[in-house]
Scaffold this active site. Sequence first.
Site, mmCIF file in Angstrom:
data_model
loop_
_atom_site.group_PDB
_atom_site.id
_atom_site.type_symbol
_atom_site.label_atom_id
_atom_site.label_comp_id
_atom_site.label_asym_id
_atom_site.label_seq_id
_atom_site.Cartn_x
_atom_site.Cartn_y
_atom_site.Cartn_z
ATOM 1 N N GLY A 46 0.758 -1.244 0.000
ATOM 2 C CA GLY A 46 0.000 0.000 0.000
ATOM 3 C C GLY A 46 0.789 1.294 0.000
ATOM 4 O O GLY A 46 0.319 2.303 -0.506
ATOM 5 N N GLU A 100 3.319 4.241 6.396
ATOM 6 C CA GLU A 100 2.127 3.438 6.088
ATOM 7 C C GLU A 100 1.173 4.231 5.209
ATOM 8 O O GLU A 100 1.095 5.461 5.314
ATOM 9 C CB GLU A 100 1.394 3.076 7.389
ATOM 10 C CG GLU A 100 1.839 1.772 8.011
ATOM 11 C CD GLU A 100 1.208 0.547 7.331
ATOM 12 O OE1 GLU A 100 0.854 0.626 6.140
ATOM 13 O OE2 GLU A 100 1.078 -0.479 8.008
ATOM 14 N N ASP A 104 -5.614 1.492 10.464
ATOM 15 C CA ASP A 104 -7.025 1.159 10.683
ATOM 16 C C ASP A 104 -7.161 0.690 12.138
ATOM 17 O O ASP A 104 -7.237 1.506 13.055
ATOM 18 C CB ASP A 104 -7.381 0.090 9.637
ATOM 19 C CG ASP A 104 -8.837 -0.338 9.638
ATOM 20 O OD1 ASP A 104 -9.605 0.107 10.496
ATOM 21 O OD2 ASP A 104 -9.221 -1.138 8.765
ATOM 22 N N LYS A 132 -7.750 6.059 10.376
ATOM 23 C CA LYS A 132 -9.157 5.846 10.742
ATOM 24 C C LYS A 132 -9.250 5.873 12.262
ATOM 25 O O LYS A 132 -9.159 4.832 12.914
ATOM 26 C CB LYS A 132 -9.638 4.487 10.230
ATOM 27 C CG LYS A 132 -9.774 4.366 8.729
ATOM 28 C CD LYS A 132 -10.430 3.033 8.377
ATOM 29 C CE LYS A 132 -10.282 2.707 6.920
ATOM 30 N NZ LYS A 132 -10.722 1.342 6.591
ATOM 31 N N ILE A 154 -11.712 2.559 1.808
ATOM 32 C CA ILE A 154 -11.293 3.413 0.688
ATOM 33 C C ILE A 154 -10.317 2.666 -0.231
ATOM 34 O O ILE A 154 -9.660 1.702 0.182
ATOM 35 C CB ILE A 154 -10.629 4.728 1.182
ATOM 36 C CG1 ILE A 154 -9.388 4.458 2.049
ATOM 37 C CG2 ILE A 154 -11.642 5.581 1.949
ATOM 38 C CD1 ILE A 154 -8.575 5.716 2.389
ATOM 39 N N ASP A 160 -5.952 -0.831 -2.018
ATOM 40 C CA ASP A 160 -6.658 -1.736 -2.926
ATOM 41 C C ASP A 160 -7.899 -2.352 -2.322
ATOM 42 O O ASP A 160 -8.055 -2.416 -1.095
ATOM 43 C CB ASP A 160 -5.728 -2.882 -3.320
ATOM 44 C CG ASP A 160 -5.498 -3.846 -2.142
ATOM 45 O OD1 ASP A 160 -5.081 -3.369 -1.061
ATOM 46 O OD2 ASP A 160 -5.760 -5.054 -2.295
ATOM 47 N N ARG A 166 -5.158 0.229 -6.753
ATOM 48 C CA ARG A 166 -3.945 0.865 -6.207
ATOM 49 C C ARG A 166 -3.425 1.991 -7.092
ATOM 50 O O ARG A 166 -2.770 2.919 -6.613
ATOM 51 C CB ARG A 166 -2.824 -0.171 -6.056
ATOM 52 C CG ARG A 166 -3.090 -1.246 -5.021
ATOM 53 C CD ARG A 166 -1.795 -1.995 -4.730
ATOM 54 N NE ARG A 166 -2.016 -3.242 -4.004
ATOM 55 C CZ ARG A 166 -2.168 -3.344 -2.692
ATOM 56 N NH1 ARG A 166 -2.133 -2.262 -1.945
ATOM 57 N NH2 ARG A 166 -2.342 -4.514 -2.116
HETATM 58 P P1 IMP Z 1 -4.567 -2.375 10.474
HETATM 59 O O1 IMP Z 1 -3.537 -3.427 10.811
HETATM 60 O O2 IMP Z 1 -5.959 -2.829 10.824
HETATM 61 O O3 IMP Z 1 -4.257 -1.026 11.070
HETATM 62 O O4 IMP Z 1 -4.627 -2.225 8.901
HETATM 63 C C1 IMP Z 1 -3.571 -1.748 8.205
HETATM 64 C C2 IMP Z 1 -3.562 -2.238 6.769
HETATM 65 O O5 IMP Z 1 -4.850 -2.670 6.313
HETATM 66 C C3 IMP Z 1 -3.172 -1.109 5.860
HETATM 67 O O6 IMP Z 1 -1.780 -1.024 5.712
HETATM 68 C C4 IMP Z 1 -3.875 -1.470 4.565
HETATM 69 O O7 IMP Z 1 -3.072 -2.325 3.794
HETATM 70 C C5 IMP Z 1 -5.121 -2.204 5.005
HETATM 71 N N1 IMP Z 1 -6.307 -1.306 5.039
HETATM 72 C C6 IMP Z 1 -6.880 -0.745 6.143
HETATM 73 N N2 IMP Z 1 -7.939 0.015 5.818
HETATM 74 C C7 IMP Z 1 -8.063 -0.057 4.469
HETATM 75 C C8 IMP Z 1 -8.980 0.563 3.519
HETATM 76 O O8 IMP Z 1 -9.909 1.331 3.841
HETATM 77 N N3 IMP Z 1 -8.760 0.241 2.214
HETATM 78 C C9 IMP Z 1 -7.764 -0.595 1.805
HETATM 79 N N4 IMP Z 1 -6.893 -1.169 2.644
HETATM 80 C C10 IMP Z 1 -7.028 -0.899 3.969
HETATM 81 MG MG MG Z 2 -0.779 -1.703 3.937
#
Ligand code: IMP
Ligand code: MG
Length: 176
Positions: A46, A100, A104, A132, A154, A160, A166
């Site tokens: 990403g 990053e 999320d 987020k 998103i 993606d 992407r």
């Molecule tokens: P986390 O570990 O839950 O914080 O998620 C992090 C990873 O999830 C990011 O680096 C993204 O690759 C993916 N991700 C989180 N939210 C989204 C989104 O809204 N769209 C696409 N990929 C996301």
């Molecule tokens: Mg990522």
Amino acid sequence: MIHLHDKTFEPFISSEEIDFAISNMAKQMDDDFFDEIPIFVGILNGSFMVMADLMKHYKGMCEVSFMKMASYEGTQSTNDVKQLIGINENLEGKTVVIVEDIVDTGNTIEELKVIFKAKNVKHLKLATLFFKQDAYKKDIKIDYIGIRIPNKFIVGFGLDYDGLGRNLADVYQLAP
Ligand code: IMP
Ligand code: MG
């Protein structure tokens, strides 16, 4: 409107807004690292777009590297974060800035903190283009945040939906 697999997405954040946010992140970093040579570590896949633009705005001397993590399946974060490609550089005593695309739940950065702590870095800083805040479940401080967004899925600018989207220069959100 754009269609990826079975879903429809509508325009959300323009490339101009993104560029403005990234240039501000770069300015803050230039101020913070004026007497250091940081290594920026992008988290693939990403972060490839944010890293490229951030590096074009960052003026100081620096190193750039990447590592690959995966935690998402479809539009849901999983708790199981996998390290797919590690980092070869010796990071001991270095100032590391993790870059990053989006934070999320925070599961990925929590895992990254553990991985980088074991490498005896001097300072570990976290940067994300999108944050987020309502989905974030950790206490870990994020040092550089580009744009805060609501808890929506998103795509675009590196992000993606199951492999697609992407390459979009603007960011789109899942249409209701
Ligand atoms: P986390 O570990 O839950 O914080 O998620 C992090 C990873 O999830 C990011 O680096 C993204 O690759 C993916 N991700 C989180 N939210 C989204 C989104 O809204 N769209 C696409 N990929 C996301
Ligand atoms: Mg990522």
